[in-house]
Enzyme design. Structure first.
Site, PDB file in Angstrom:
ATOM      1  N   LYS A 166      15.183  34.393  21.733  1.00  0.00           N
ATOM      2  CA  LYS A 166      13.875  34.936  22.117  1.00  0.00           C
ATOM      3  C   LYS A 166      13.689  34.922  23.636  1.00  0.00           C
ATOM      4  CE  LYS A 166      11.683  31.765  19.770  1.00  0.00           C
ATOM      5  NZ  LYS A 166      12.843  30.961  19.324  1.00  0.00           N
ATOM      6  N   ARG A 179       3.445  29.646  16.005  1.00  0.00           N
ATOM      7  CA  ARG A 179       4.458  28.982  15.182  1.00  0.00           C
ATOM      8  C   ARG A 179       3.892  28.488  13.867  1.00  0.00           C
ATOM      9  NH1 ARG A 179       8.028  27.359  19.747  1.00  0.00           N
ATOM     10  NH2 ARG A 179       9.865  26.276  18.980  1.00  0.00           N
ATOM     11  N   ARG A 209      23.352  25.526  25.197  1.00  0.00           N
ATOM     12  CA  ARG A 209      22.415  26.178  26.138  1.00  0.00           C
ATOM     13  C   ARG A 209      22.213  25.357  27.418  1.00  0.00           C
ATOM     14  NH1 ARG A 209      16.788  27.916  23.749  1.00  0.00           N
ATOM     15  NH2 ARG A 209      16.756  25.834  22.860  1.00  0.00           N
ATOM     16  N   ARG A 212      18.159  20.804  28.072  1.00  0.00           N
ATOM     17  CA  ARG A 212      16.931  20.259  27.514  1.00  0.00           C
ATOM     18  C   ARG A 212      17.203  18.995  26.702  1.00  0.00           C
ATOM     19  NH1 ARG A 212      14.121  25.396  24.752  1.00  0.00           N
ATOM     20  NH2 ARG A 212      13.481  23.759  23.310  1.00  0.00           N
ATOM     21  N   ARG A 219      14.167  20.831  14.172  1.00  0.00           N
ATOM     22  CA  ARG A 219      13.434  22.017  14.639  1.00  0.00           C
ATOM     23  C   ARG A 219      13.652  23.190  13.682  1.00  0.00           C
ATOM     24  NH1 ARG A 219      15.995  21.937  20.306  1.00  0.00           N
ATOM     25  NH2 ARG A 219      15.024  23.948  20.649  1.00  0.00           N
TER      26      ARG A 219
HETATM   27  P1  ADP Z   1      15.346  30.797  22.059  1.00  0.00           P
HETATM   28  O1  ADP Z   1      14.494  31.174  23.253  1.00  0.00           O
HETATM   29  O2  ADP Z   1      15.090  31.688  20.873  1.00  0.00           O
HETATM   30  O3  ADP Z   1      15.254  29.339  21.710  1.00  0.00           O
HETATM   31  P2  ADP Z   1      17.551  31.350  23.887  1.00  0.00           P
HETATM   32  O4  ADP Z   1      17.214  32.717  24.360  1.00  0.00           O
HETATM   33  O5  ADP Z   1      17.318  30.219  24.842  1.00  0.00           O
HETATM   34  O6  ADP Z   1      16.867  31.055  22.455  1.00  0.00           O
HETATM   35  O7  ADP Z   1      19.103  31.362  23.436  1.00  0.00           O
HETATM   36  C1  ADP Z   1      19.752  30.157  23.024  1.00  0.00           C
HETATM   37  C2  ADP Z   1      21.165  30.122  23.611  1.00  0.00           C
HETATM   38  O8  ADP Z   1      21.960  31.119  22.964  1.00  0.00           O
HETATM   39  C3  ADP Z   1      21.248  30.396  25.101  1.00  0.00           C
HETATM   40  O9  ADP Z   1      22.203  29.512  25.670  1.00  0.00           O
HETATM   41  C4  ADP Z   1      21.680  31.865  25.209  1.00  0.00           C
HETATM   42  O10 ADP Z   1      22.512  32.062  26.344  1.00  0.00           O
HETATM   43  C5  ADP Z   1      22.461  32.056  23.917  1.00  0.00           C
HETATM   44  N1  ADP Z   1      22.230  33.389  23.305  1.00  0.00           N
HETATM   45  C6  ADP Z   1      21.061  34.076  23.264  1.00  0.00           C
HETATM   46  N2  ADP Z   1      21.211  35.244  22.595  1.00  0.00           N
HETATM   47  C7  ADP Z   1      22.503  35.271  22.189  1.00  0.00           C
HETATM   48  C8  ADP Z   1      23.290  36.227  21.445  1.00  0.00           C
HETATM   49  N3  ADP Z   1      22.744  37.375  20.983  1.00  0.00           N
HETATM   50  N4  ADP Z   1      24.598  35.938  21.211  1.00  0.00           N
HETATM   51  C9  ADP Z   1      25.132  34.787  21.674  1.00  0.00           C
HETATM   52  N5  ADP Z   1      24.461  33.848  22.377  1.00  0.00           N
HETATM   53  C10 ADP Z   1      23.155  34.083  22.642  1.00  0.00           C
HETATM   54  P1  AMP Z   2      10.804  26.006  22.382  1.00  0.00           P
HETATM   55  O1  AMP Z   2      11.010  25.972  23.880  1.00  0.00           O
HETATM   56  O2  AMP Z   2      10.080  27.230  21.935  1.00  0.00           O
HETATM   57  O3  AMP Z   2      12.093  25.766  21.639  1.00  0.00           O
HETATM   58  O4  AMP Z   2       9.845  24.781  22.040  1.00  0.00           O
HETATM   59  C1  AMP Z   2      10.226  23.450  22.309  1.00  0.00           C
HETATM   60  C2  AMP Z   2       9.283  22.494  21.603  1.00  0.00           C
HETATM   61  O5  AMP Z   2       7.946  22.649  22.129  1.00  0.00           O
HETATM   62  C3  AMP Z   2       9.140  22.695  20.089  1.00  0.00           C
HETATM   63  O6  AMP Z   2      10.162  22.056  19.344  1.00  0.00           O
HETATM   64  C4  AMP Z   2       7.749  22.088  19.852  1.00  0.00           C
HETATM   65  O7  AMP Z   2       7.797  20.662  19.862  1.00  0.00           O
HETATM   66  C5  AMP Z   2       6.979  22.523  21.089  1.00  0.00           C
HETATM   67  N1  AMP Z   2       6.319  23.831  20.915  1.00  0.00           N
HETATM   68  C6  AMP Z   2       6.573  24.980  21.607  1.00  0.00           C
HETATM   69  N2  AMP Z   2       5.775  25.971  21.192  1.00  0.00           N
HETATM   70  C7  AMP Z   2       5.001  25.468  20.202  1.00  0.00           C
HETATM   71  C8  AMP Z   2       4.000  26.008  19.341  1.00  0.00           C
HETATM   72  N3  AMP Z   2       3.613  27.301  19.436  1.00  0.00           N
HETATM   73  N4  AMP Z   2       3.421  25.182  18.433  1.00  0.00           N
HETATM   74  C9  AMP Z   2       3.778  23.887  18.336  1.00  0.00           C
HETATM   75  N5  AMP Z   2       4.736  23.312  19.089  1.00  0.00           N
HETATM   76  C10 AMP Z   2       5.349  24.089  20.024  1.00  0.00           C
END
Ligand code: ADP
Ligand code: AMP
Length: 215
Positions: free
Chosen positions: A13, A88, A127, A161, A172
């Site tokens: 995302k 969420r 990541r 992270r 998660r």
């Molecule tokens: P989210 O925001 O949904 O938690 P991220 O955009 O941070 O996910 O992506 C998670 C990890 O996967 C990152 O390290 C990113 O570089 C990698 N990634 C994202 N999209 C893809 C994809 N389509 N194919 C392979 N790796 C990806």
């Molecule tokens: P994310 O960066 O989206 O993976 O979120 C990291 C963490 O932040 C999650 O595992 C939750 O603990 C918290 N968090 C982020 N967005 C929300 C949301 N909309 N509602 C509740 N918790 C959230």
């Protein structure tokens, strides 16, 4: 255009939101990023959220709804936002409907970025981001062109992270399936939902998203 990118942790995302922002001039609103900033600043919200985030659970609806409500008053959101990681829960989705309504705005699209669970552990544990500009990378899927140097800003420090470990990811993912997946029928019922195959490579997902948003 106001868009929600809905999908599991590691689904891509944030990666896609940044690429869409560059193309369409929309603003990415990531509640995860906002909460991490609150934790880093030691604010009251940060103190409440820290342990919950580390445990891989969701912080309270009240906290994230408050953050989003306030953030949407910033004029930079007027040209359109990409909600990333919010809503969420169904309660958050209902609150968002009311907030947008009260501000005279509306939701245009909800896109589910669908990725099977077995890909997500690797996505999340691999990541990392640039400490200076926040650009996102992955140990194998998305490496900087020059090892150890950020493509976007030339930075040489990177962050991982605290919650991006295999144990917390499993929690998660459970939270996603139990609390967030019910949003899919919620938005389907409103005729707003589209689905995209997020298991494809990054550029292909962007291409499909752009085609879908143009329609
Ligand atoms: P989210 O925001 O949904 O938690 P991220 O955009 O941070 O996910 O992506 C998670 C990890 O996967 C990152 O390290 C990113 O570089 C990698 N990634 C994202 N999209 C893809 C994809 N389509 N194919 C392979 N790796 C990806
Ligand atoms: P994310 O960066 O989206 O993976 O979120 C990291 C963490 O932040 C999650 O595992 C939750 O603990 C918290 N968090 C982020 N967005 C929300 C949301 N909309 N509602 C509740 N918790 C959230």
């Amino acid at each position: 255009m106001n868009l929600i990118l809905l999908g599991p942790p590691g689904g891509g995302k944030g990666t896609q939101a940044k690429r869409l922002m560059d193309k369409f001039g929309m603003v990415q609103l990531s509640t995860g990023d906002m909460l991490r900033a609150a934790v880093a600043s030691g604010s009251e919200v940060g103190l409440k959220a820290k342990a919950v985030m580390e445990a891989g659970q969701l912080v309270t609806d009240e906290i994230v709804i408050g953050i989003i409500d306030q953030r949407l008053d910033n004029p930079d959101t007027k040209n359109g936002v990409i909600f990333d990681g919010f809503p969420r829960t169904v309660a958050q989705a209902q609150a968002l409907d009311k907030i947008l309504d009260a501000k005279g705005r509306k939701l245009d699209r909800v896109v589910e970025v669908r990725v099977p669970d077995q890909l997500l552990i690797d996505r999340v544990t691999g990541r990392y981001t640039c400490a200076k500009c926040g650009a996102g990378y992955h140990d194998t899927n998305q490496k900087p062109k020059k090892d150890g140097v950020c493509d976007s800003c030339g930075g040489t420090e990177f962050l991982r992270r605290a919650d991006d470990n295999a144990e917390t990811v499993t929690k998660r993912l459970s939270a996603y399936h139990e609390q967030t997946a019910p949003l899919l029928p919620y938005y389907e019922g409103k005729g707003l939902l589209k689905v995209i195959d997020g298991a494809q490579d990054i550029a292909k997902v962007t291409e499909e998203l752009i085609a879908l948003l143009g329609k």
